[in-house]
Design a protein around this motif. Sequence first.
Motif, PDB file in Angstrom:
ATOM      1  N   LEU A 163       0.854  -1.188   0.000  1.00 16.31           N
ATOM      2  CA  LEU A 163       0.000   0.000   0.000  1.00 16.31           C
ATOM      3  C   LEU A 163       0.889   1.237   0.000  1.00 16.31           C
ATOM      4  N   GLU A 164       0.877   1.983  -1.076  1.00 18.05           N
ATOM      5  CA  GLU A 164       1.668   3.199  -1.150  1.00 18.05           C
ATOM      6  C   GLU A 164       1.208   4.171  -0.068  1.00 18.05           C
ATOM      7  N   ALA A 165       2.152   4.707   0.680  1.00 16.79           N
ATOM      8  CA  ALA A 165       1.791   5.607   1.773  1.00 16.79           C
ATOM      9  C   ALA A 165       0.971   6.788   1.270  1.00 16.79           C
ATOM     10  N   ALA A 166       1.284   7.287   0.078  1.00 14.47           N
ATOM     11  CA  ALA A 166       0.564   8.440  -0.468  1.00 14.47           C
ATOM     12  C   ALA A 166      -0.905   8.129  -0.719  1.00 14.47           C
ATOM     13  N   GLU A 167      -1.225   6.831  -0.867  1.00 16.42           N
ATOM     14  CA  GLU A 167      -2.601   6.427  -1.164  1.00 16.42           C
ATOM     15  C   GLU A 167      -3.364   5.986   0.081  1.00 16.42           C
ATOM     16  N   ALA A 168      -2.695   5.980   1.216  1.00 11.98           N
ATOM     17  CA  ALA A 168      -3.331   5.524   2.449  1.00 11.98           C
ATOM     18  C   ALA A 168      -4.140   6.659   3.059  1.00 11.98           C
ATOM     19  N   THR A 169      -5.450   6.494   3.074  1.00 11.02           N
ATOM     20  CA  THR A 169      -6.320   7.537   3.624  1.00 11.02           C
ATOM     21  C   THR A 169      -7.153   7.042   4.796  1.00 11.02           C
ATOM     22  N   THR A 170      -7.274   5.715   4.945  1.00 14.18           N
ATOM     23  CA  THR A 170      -8.096   5.168   6.027  1.00 14.18           C
ATOM     24  C   THR A 170      -7.335   4.096   6.796  1.00 14.18           C
ATOM     25  N   LEU A 171      -7.707   3.913   8.043  1.00 14.02           N
ATOM     26  CA  LEU A 171      -7.116   2.854   8.857  1.00 14.02           C
ATOM     27  C   LEU A 171      -7.491   1.478   8.318  1.00 14.02           C
ATOM     28  N   ALA A 172      -8.661   1.365   7.709  1.00 12.40           N
ATOM     29  CA  ALA A 172      -9.106   0.086   7.148  1.00 12.40           C
ATOM     30  C   ALA A 172      -8.154  -0.381   6.050  1.00 12.40           C
ATOM     31  N   GLN A 173      -7.666   0.560   5.233  1.00 16.22           N
ATOM     32  CA  GLN A 173      -6.696   0.195   4.199  1.00 16.22           C
ATOM     33  C   GLN A 173      -5.411  -0.355   4.825  1.00 16.22           C
ATOM     34  N   VAL A 174      -4.974   0.299   5.868  1.00 18.47           N
ATOM     35  CA  VAL A 174      -3.741  -0.118   6.528  1.00 18.47           C
ATOM     36  C   VAL A 174      -3.912  -1.498   7.152  1.00 18.47           C
ATOM     37  N   ILE A 175      -5.020  -1.700   7.827  1.00 23.49           N
ATOM     38  CA  ILE A 175      -5.284  -2.990   8.465  1.00 23.49           C
ATOM     39  C   ILE A 175      -5.317  -4.098   7.413  1.00 23.49           C
ATOM     40  N   ALA A 176      -5.973  -3.851   6.292  1.00 24.47           N
ATOM     41  CA  ALA A 176      -6.071  -4.861   5.234  1.00 24.47           C
ATOM     42  C   ALA A 176      -4.695  -5.220   4.686  1.00 24.47           C
ATOM     43  N   ALA A 177      -3.829  -4.218   4.534  1.00 26.45           N
ATOM     44  CA  ALA A 177      -2.477  -4.479   4.028  1.00 26.45           C
ATOM     45  C   ALA A 177      -1.680  -5.314   5.028  1.00 26.45           C
ATOM     46  N   TYR A 178      -1.758  -4.953   6.292  1.00 23.01           N
ATOM     47  CA  TYR A 178      -1.101  -5.748   7.338  1.00 23.01           C
ATOM     48  C   TYR A 178      -1.629  -7.185   7.327  1.00 23.01           C
ATOM     49  N   GLU A 179      -2.945  -7.325   7.247  1.00 21.02           N
ATOM     50  CA  GLU A 179      -3.555  -8.660   7.314  1.00 21.02           C
ATOM     51  C   GLU A 179      -3.099  -9.548   6.166  1.00 21.02           C
ATOM     52  N   GLU A 180      -2.954  -8.971   4.986  1.00 21.03           N
ATOM     53  CA  GLU A 180      -2.483  -9.757   3.838  1.00 21.03           C
ATOM     54  C   GLU A 180      -1.102 -10.342   4.120  1.00 21.03           C
ATOM     55  N   GLN A 181      -0.215  -9.532   4.668  1.00 20.85           N
ATOM     56  CA  GLN A 181       1.141 -10.009   4.936  1.00 20.85           C
ATOM     57  C   GLN A 181       1.174 -10.961   6.124  1.00 20.85           C
ATOM     58  N   MET A 182       0.379 -10.697   7.148  1.00 16.91           N
ATOM     59  CA  MET A 182       0.295 -11.622   8.272  1.00 16.91           C
ATOM     60  C   MET A 182      -0.177 -12.994   7.818  1.00 16.91           C
TER      61      MET A 182
END
Length: 387
Positions: free
Chosen positions: A124-143
């Motif tokens: 997830l490109e940091a410039a495109e991160a606007t919501t916590l849900a996006q961040v959580i989803a990216a973490y979850e994929e790698q976990m």
Amino acid sequence: MLNIHLPTPEGIIADYRLVTTEERAIAISPAFNRIAYAAAHVVIDPQHQGADWLKNPRVDWDSTLAYRHHLWRLGFNIAEAMDTAQRGMGISWDIARELIVRTLQEAKTVPGADLAAGVGTDQLEAAEATTLAQVIAAYEEQMELVEKHNGKIILMASRALAKAAKTPQDYLAVYNRLLEQSKDKIILHWLGDMFDPALTGYWGSTEFETAADTVLEIISNNIDKVEGIKISLLSKEKEIDFRKRLPSQVKMFTGDDFNYPELIEGEDGYYSHALLGIFDAIAPVAAAALNELAQGNKSEYYRLMNPTVPLSREIFKAPTQYYKAGIVFLAWLNGHQQHFTMAGGMQAAREISHYAEIFRLADQAGLLQNPQLATQRMQSLLKLYGL
């Protein structure tokens, strides 16, 4: 006698006589009383790069995995796909994903091998991160990837979260969610902005005390899911202060590449385990020193470890994020790879006098395994600079 002419930061060419001229044997039967993770670098394949090599470099998998075997033989655990592997600075998530899977599979072939993998949000490109849900989803994929292959997780600091989060409560929400669903215990990761300026204000504050309170609240909320925390702030005072505040069952892993000898030894019953990028570069001497510490030979521990500190401070000098160049440079000098080329061309991020100083300090710390080979390779690099 072995001499070489080396440049200095003042622009002078000075004669340097090596301390050691004979090849050093590595004969260590590791027995540590500290957990010691070495964050390992990646070897690229410069002969098979495409036009997009700055963003999608080819990896020399044989040499990359061989280096991990070198670290395992010396008694180290591997911290895989961390910033030492140029994660987010030349190594994309696609490459890191393959690296994690390959190394987890390789670890199964080595009795007693231990491996923890960095989980982040770099798809997830940091410039495109606007919501916590996006961040959580990216973490979850790698976990999910690491857990699928039965790996241990190091929950890395996230540039995307640093951008999307507005308050300490946002960090609490994200980390509580991730830790609640993790299958096993994980290691948290506090990386200072000297390593990555995009992480300024992580945990919701630029004040250490406020940020520390937030991290401790996360740990308290998830005490059964946190094995420990790695802190890389290059401040032994902050680490010692935070270490004393940790619950007794939570481990401190020092990431302080400036003050690691005394932090690992500890004081007043408190000590740090280690998760260090510098262990990649100083592995043979660090392994011998950790053996001495385990046997209670503190004077010998410091005799071996202290000369590595000036070397580490040179490698990790500001701008600190370019430390990876010094790590790979030493691997090349010591014959672990056949070239000094890095993903994204990062070998050019440091000046030639820096590499000359690393050569001197590595020699003085007993870290040139084959001084003849190292001198020949240093001379070949000097020629590229017209020296």
